[in-house]
Scaffold this motif. Structure first.
Motif: not given
Length: 229
Positions: A61-89
């Protein structure tokens, strides 16, 4: 020691190991908790460290995402992918004569402000140019503090009350327009710089009557816009 599987608790060997949700799984054991459909790293949804398919993922009944280690890992992975795309551009566009600027909300605000400033300056320049076109020639303005060489010439500036347009007796005096002038009334003559005027007669100190040889129009014209030839 090989870690136990998160579902069957049997040892998981490296060739078939999946590391997800803080556990190790056999590839065949990594399936939905409800329908047992086989899942992968891109199709699973984790809830309370258990894998689910999209159909049987527990609805909350709510949309709050728990800050679990798995979510933190996915967040960090997304940030790394964004930085890689920025550097490539950046590497692709380097040396092409322009810089890649992110279209952030702050940049959008700055761009909008610059557009507003440009619009204001445009209107200011437009108003100034319109005033300059309606005003007497520059040499006839008295705002510079200098006294005119012939005060009688400026005793009645253009645009103020003038006598009625009455054609005087025909004369032979010829004049030439030194400034352009747009007729404000039907009985006035429009001028362009260099126009020759014939049959010119002075009506008073501010106005004259003559014929524009270029257009054939006869009527009133400002005396300080022409000179004898």
């Amino acid at each position: 020691m090989n870690p136990p599987c998160g579902r069957c608790n049997k040892p998981v060997y490296p060739t078939e190991k999946i590391n997800c949700l803080d556990k190790y799984w056999h590839k065949g054991c990594f399936s939905c908790e409800v329908c047992k459909m086989a899942l992968s790293m891109t199709t699973y949804k984790g809830f309370e460290k258990k894998p689910y398919c999209s159909m049987h993922y527990p609805k909350t009944s709510f949309t709050i995402v728990a800050d679990t280690p798995e979510n933190l890992r996915l967040k960090q992975q997304s940030m790394l992918n964004s930085q890689a795309l920025y550097k490539e551009d950046f590497e692709k566009n380097k040396g092409k004569g322009f810089s890649v600027v992110a279209d952030t909300p702050e940049m959008q605000r700055v761009k909008k402000t610059q557009d507003q400033i440009s619009n204001v300056k445009y209107h200011e320049e437009f108003e100034k140019s319109r005033i300059r076109s309606d005003a007497p020639p520059p040499e006839n303005r008295q705002d510079s503090g200098e006294q005119p060489s012939n005060p009688e010439r400026f005793s009645q500036p253009v645009g103020k009350t003038r006598p009625a347009a009455v054609a005087p007796p025909s004369g032979e005096r010829r004049y030439q327009a030194v400034y352009s002038y747009v007729a404000a009334d039907a009985d006035e003559v429009s001028l362009q710089e260099g126009d020759l005027l014939s049959d010119v007669e002075r009506i008073d100190e501010g106005w004259m009557f003559g014929c524009n040889q270029r257009t054939g129009q006869r009527g009133m014209l400002p005396a300080n816009y022409v000179r004898p030839v």
